[in-house]
Scaffold this motif. Structure first.
Motif, PDB file in Angstrom:
ATOM      1  N   ALA A  66       0.827  -1.219   0.000  1.00 49.88           N
ATOM      2  CA  ALA A  66       0.000   0.000   0.000  1.00 49.88           C
ATOM      3  C   ALA A  66       0.858   1.264   0.000  1.00 49.88           C
ATOM      4  CB  ALA A  66      -0.917  -0.021   1.219  1.00 49.88           C
ATOM      5  N   SER A  67       2.021   1.187   0.662  1.00 45.91           N
ATOM      6  CA  SER A  67       2.879   2.383   0.759  1.00 45.91           C
ATOM      7  C   SER A  67       3.410   2.821  -0.610  1.00 45.91           C
ATOM      8  CB  SER A  67       4.052   2.088   1.695  1.00 45.91           C
ATOM      9  OG  SER A  67       4.772   0.970   1.199  1.00 45.91           O
ATOM     10  N   GLU A  68       3.428   1.907  -1.569  1.00 51.36           N
ATOM     11  CA  GLU A  68       3.973   2.263  -2.894  1.00 51.36           C
ATOM     12  C   GLU A  68       2.902   2.738  -3.868  1.00 51.36           C
ATOM     13  OE1 GLU A  68       6.546  -0.715  -4.566  1.00 51.36           O
ATOM     14  OE2 GLU A  68       7.546  -1.022  -2.634  1.00 51.36           O
ATOM     15  N   VAL A  75      -4.670   0.169  -9.174  1.00 50.46           N
ATOM     16  CA  VAL A  75      -3.690   0.938  -8.400  1.00 50.46           C
ATOM     17  C   VAL A  75      -2.413   1.120  -9.218  1.00 50.46           C
ATOM     18  CG1 VAL A  75      -4.590   0.256  -6.154  1.00 50.46           C
ATOM     19  CG2 VAL A  75      -2.865  -1.176  -7.243  1.00 50.46           C
ATOM     20  N   LEU A  76      -1.846   2.313  -9.111  1.00 50.76           N
ATOM     21  CA  LEU A  76      -0.620   2.613  -9.842  1.00 50.76           C
ATOM     22  C   LEU A  76       0.493   2.959  -8.863  1.00 50.76           C
ATOM     23  CD1 LEU A  76      -1.960   5.016 -12.642  1.00 50.76           C
ATOM     24  CD2 LEU A  76      -1.972   2.527 -12.605  1.00 50.76           C
ATOM     25  N   ASP A  77       1.655   2.343  -9.070  1.00 53.53           N
ATOM     26  CA  ASP A  77       2.833   2.798  -8.334  1.00 53.53           C
ATOM     27  C   ASP A  77       3.563   3.791  -9.243  1.00 53.53           C
ATOM     28  OD1 ASP A  77       3.865   1.163 -10.276  1.00 53.53           O
ATOM     29  OD2 ASP A  77       5.035  -0.117  -8.924  1.00 53.53           O
ATOM     30  N   THR A 134       2.806  -2.969 -13.697  1.00 53.60           N
ATOM     31  CA  THR A 134       3.437  -3.964 -12.818  1.00 53.60           C
ATOM     32  C   THR A 134       2.919  -3.799 -11.385  1.00 53.60           C
ATOM     33  OG1 THR A 134       5.330  -2.470 -12.671  1.00 53.60           O
ATOM     34  CG2 THR A 134       5.568  -4.388 -14.108  1.00 53.60           C
ATOM     35  N   SER A 135       2.034  -2.820 -11.198  1.00 52.91           N
ATOM     36  CA  SER A 135       1.482  -2.606  -9.856  1.00 52.91           C
ATOM     37  C   SER A 135       0.175  -3.361  -9.651  1.00 52.91           C
ATOM     38  CB  SER A 135       1.249  -1.113  -9.625  1.00 52.91           C
ATOM     39  OG  SER A 135       0.437  -0.581 -10.658  1.00 52.91           O
ATOM     40  N   PHE A 136      -0.408  -3.863 -10.720  1.00 56.53           N
ATOM     41  CA  PHE A 136      -1.627  -4.688 -10.614  1.00 56.53           C
ATOM     42  C   PHE A 136      -1.608  -5.670 -11.789  1.00 56.53           C
ATOM     43  CE2 PHE A 136      -4.371  -3.094 -14.042  1.00 56.53           C
ATOM     44  CZ  PHE A 136      -3.716  -1.935 -14.401  1.00 56.53           C
ATOM     45  N   PRO A 137      -2.294  -6.800 -11.670  1.00 60.72           N
ATOM     46  CA  PRO A 137      -2.177  -7.823 -12.727  1.00 60.72           C
ATOM     47  C   PRO A 137      -3.066  -7.533 -13.935  1.00 60.72           C
ATOM     48  CG  PRO A 137      -3.503  -8.666 -10.928  1.00 60.72           C
ATOM     49  CD  PRO A 137      -3.074  -7.299 -10.514  1.00 60.72           C
ATOM     50  N   GLY A 138      -2.805  -6.413 -14.600  1.00 55.15           N
ATOM     51  CA  GLY A 138      -3.653  -6.007 -15.732  1.00 55.15           C
ATOM     52  C   GLY A 138      -2.989  -6.273 -17.063  1.00 55.15           C
TER      53      GLY A 138
END
Lengths: 424, 386
Positions: free
Chosen positions: B93-95, B114-116, B327-331
């Motif tokens: 979550a912090s990223e 969610v996007l890092d 790379t922040s979610f499996p999309g």
């Protein structure tokens, strides 16, 4: 089209309310002109069952059940139970100083569900058995199978004894004026289907004397005790029965199992059983492949597979690359939201009664594979208390019989006449 | 992070950078497929390492990851899984820097991704690479047919805001021409719009608006007043569904004709593009031939709803979109609820290489029917709605 030609149309394309009121008038005349006896109807039904073995109609989903339903051996006991042996013999039943006898309501309107190919025919047979005549609104998806089954009837009902008692109408679902015309013309109605369809039909302007019977939306589940599913000799056979129940009617019928509760067997892992279930699903799929699918159902199947596996690390699943079938394996006593499309949730429970205790009245049929007779006794009792209307053996979940949804099938469209003699 | 994992991330990053740096529509299709297959496999392995739940999904996929020989065999997710809350994530979550939400129709649950920082950066690069190919690289005045509230950076960003901001890299200045009235409804700030048009009449200008907003808030009011903006060098980009315009009998042809007339530009300067928040960094503008093109860092395939196998060009089916960027979610590989058709694998007359296709419609909802359909009843009883 003249009247005679119209009578000979198997399914009438209707576009005006007058066609329906005219047809209702003819149905009343037919009912009074013909010499009705239950024996004659049973005789024709028996022949119809044989005619449905023709290869032209054999492949219609559910015809096997329909043939079984139409047999004298099935129907006679139902008529005796619902109306008594005297009725079958055309006699009155003595009731103290009075005597009783069931008479038909008259014209019965039928609104079958659009997803069960044989339902228009099943519904009208219930009313015909009691001596009623039938006006049926055939949903667009059922026109072709219904026509083929009625053609089979025409081959044996040469005198049109039954044909003259039936009017099958096809029209757009949105034509409220035509639905209303049927409703105004009938003395009784049998309504089947999902909530939306059922609510719409129920609200139609039926005469105040009309009897309306509703077979609304339900779902069904299956359950097995550990002794049944863990028995290596019987496992494959049980799995074939489950596959058969899942495959019929694309799992959209109220009697289709959506979940299978399996009782935990100590440390035994149900993986072997589920592998057998997979083989049975593959075989059934090979024997009865899907011809087409709505993309929305494909989408729902893919969503269910993903959600199940993403939700809980303990959840497992077996499915092919296609949307043909899906087995979801996990634990829990709640019935998951049904996906249909041959998606079966197999849920391991400590005690089958825990799952049954959570049934909420939406469960119509409980298909059982239970070896322990005392356990089955307890399960049937609990199921009855928790709203289940049918408890049957796995593999027979779709066998149509009376009572259905907890109701008789013939008697609701009959009036019980009481006669007290004027002279002793 | 372990040394192997770090190595994998750096390798993935290098691969993506290479694809993002190459012209988006220049690769040989087979070459692109092979490069993407290898990269997707690495990304899926990376995702499995970072999400045990996603790993559970991949483990149950009918084709083993290592055995997959085509992108079509790789495990894809139905896009609806992103309606989950909290959203699926591959990072702590912090990223998470931002959460994008889809523009769901009323009553529907929106998708959330969610996007890092790295995914966010790639998203911007991806959109720039694609749009640059259609309107050129120059920065220019940017007119947004929306309210100024949607211009700022926010941690939770809707589809409109995301689309507006993604084009911000092309802007020398950004002007929003809608304002909110006392009732909170948006309306056209005509003075602001006319001042902008007057100032940049001779310049290359970029305009963006949601299709329906552009039509109802700008085109119709200007038509009613008989105003033409006279901005012949404008590029008008628009996105979003056509459903509400179709209900008003506004076809794509009428839309393009009238938007071009109001701006005083040629119709080929009106560009419709398709995008979805779950497919971050990839948008599909219509080329001059009316087709959508797949950039180097993405793939599109059409699946037969019955077999779920990819179909040949010309056959309709369910659209699967693929992107190497998140790379922040499996999309990476997503089966959408859209129906489309591959027009060709290569050689569109517009000059762009690679797969080109068209979207046709949304997957129609199944009509509620059948005695086994308890959906409505159960939803009402449970107090939920889909």
């Amino acid at each position: 089209m003249n009247e005679l030609a119209q009578m000979h149309e198997i399914i009438n394309q209707v576009d005006s309310p007058h066609q329906l009121t005219d047809a209702a008038r003819r149905l009343r005349e037919a009912a009074s002109e013909k010499d009705f006896t239950p024996q004659r109807v049973l005789e024709i039904f028996e022949q119809w069952a044989a005619a449905l073995d023709d290869r032209e109609v054999r492949d219609i989903p559910g015809v096997t059940f329909l043939r079984l339903w139409l047999r004298r051996g099935t129907l006679e006991p139902i008529l005796i139970r619902e109306l008594g042996p005297e009725w079958l013999a055309g006699e009155w039943r003595q009731d103290g100083r009075a005597r009783l006898r069931a008479f038909p309501l008259g014209v019965v309107g039928h609104w079958p569900a659009g997803n069960i190919e044989i339902q228009a025919v099943l519904s009208l047979t219930c009313a015909l058995l009691g001596g009623n005549t039938c006006m049926v609104r055939v949903p667009s998806g059922l026109v072709n199978p219904t026509r083929r089954m009625m053609e089979a009837l025409a081959t044996i009902d040469k005198s049109e004894f039954l044909a003259s008692r039936i009017f099958l109408a096809s029209f757009e679902h949105s034509r409220i004026d035509l639905h209303e015309a049927i409703a105004r013309s009938v003395d009784g109605a049998m309504i089947w289907g999902g909530e939306e369809a059922v609510s719409q039909v129920r609200a139609l302007p039926f005469p105040h004397w009309a009897r309306v019977v509703v077979f609304g939306p339900r779902l069904s589940v299956a359950a097995m005790d550990a002794a049944a599913w863990a028995d290596k000799n019987e496992s494959a056979s049980w799995c074939r029965r489950i596959a058969r129940d899942v495959w019929q009617f694309e799992q959209q019928a109220c009697s289709s199992p959506q979940a299978l509760f399996v009782e935990r067997d100590g440390a035994a892992d149900p993986s072997g059983f589920v592998e057998n279930l997979k083989l049975a699903f593959e075989e059934e799929n090979q024997a009865h492949p899907r011809g087409e699918i709505e993309p929305a159902l494909t989408s729902a199947i893919c969503r269910t597979r993903a959600s199940w596996l993403l939700e809980d690390l303990g959840n497992r699943a077996l499915f092919p690359q296609s949307a043909d079938w899906t087995i979801l394996l996990g634990t829990g006593t709640e019935i998951p939201q049904p996906t249909q499309g041959k998606t079966l949730s197999v849920l391991v429970v400590d005690d089958l009664l825990e799952a049954i205790a959570k049934f909420d009245g939406s469960v119509q049929t409980l298909g059982l594979g239970v070896k322990d007779a005392s356990k089955e006794e307890a399960i049937a009792e609990a199921a009855g208390r928790h709203g289940v209307d049918r408890v049957v053996r796995l593999g027979q979940m779709h066998v149509f019989s009376s009572p259905w949804d907890g109701m008789d099938l013939v008697r609701p469209m009959m009036r019980m006449i009481r006669h007290v003699k004027s002279y002793d | 992070m372990s040394q192997i994992a770090e190595l994998r991330v750096s390798e993935i990053e290098q691969f993506i950078a290479k694809l993002l740096d190459s012209p988006p529509y220049s690769l040989d299709p087979q070459e692109r497929h092979d490069a993407l297959l290898s990269l997707f496999k690495q990304e899926l392995e990376y995702a499995c390492e970072h999400s045990p739940h996603f790993a559970n999904y991949v483990r149950h996929w009918p084709v083993r990851l290592a055995a997959a020989k085509t992108i079509a065999e790789l495990p894809y997710l139905p896009v609806s899984v992103f309606k989950k809350n909290p959203p699926l994530s591959l990072v702590p979550a912090s990223e998470i820097k931002r959460t994008l939400t889809s523009s769901s129709t009323s009553g529907q649950v929106p998708s959330r991704v969610v996007l890092d920082a790295a995914t966010s950066r790639r998203m911007t690069k991806g959109v720039i690479a694609i749009i640059r190919d259609f309107i050129g690289p120059a920065r220019r005045p940017y007119l947004v047919v929306d309210t100024k509230e949607n211009l700022g950076r926010q941690t939770e960003l809707g589809a409109r805001g995301a689309a507006i901001q993604a084009l911000g890299s092309f802007a020398t200045e950004m002007v929003a021409c809608l304002s909110t009235d006392a009732q909170g409804e948006p309306s056209l700030d005509i003075d602001k719009l006319l001042a902008f048009a007057e100032k940049w009449k001779q310049a290359d200008v970029l305009v963006y608006g949601f299709t329906y907003v552009l039509w109802t808030q700008l085109v119709r009011p200007l038509q009613q007043r008989g105003i033409t903006l006279g901005m012949s060098k404008v590029h008008v980009l628009h996105s979003g569904g056509w459903k509400r315009l179709e209900q008003q009998a506004v076809t794509k042809d009428i839309f393009v004709r009238d938007v071009a007339a109001v701006f005083g530009c040629a119709p080929d300067r009106i560009i419709d593009y398709y995008g979805m928040v779950e497919n971050v960094g990839v948008v599909y503008p219509d080329c001059v031939r009316g087709y959508k093109h797949v950039p180097a860092f993405a793939e599109v395939m059409i699946r037969d709803p019955l077999t779920l196998a990819p179909v040949k060009p010309g056959k309709q089916g369910m659209v699967q979109v693929c992107s190497v960027l998140p790379t922040s979610f499996p999309g990476f590989l997503l089966l959408t609820d859209d129906i489309g058709e591959i027009v060709g694998e290569d050689g569109c007359a517009c000059g762009r290489r690679g797969t080109y296709f068209r979207f046709l419609r949304r997957v129609p909802k199944v009509e509620l029917r059948g005695c086994g359909n308890l959906e409505t009843t159960r939803q009402r009883r449970n107090g939920t709605s889909a």
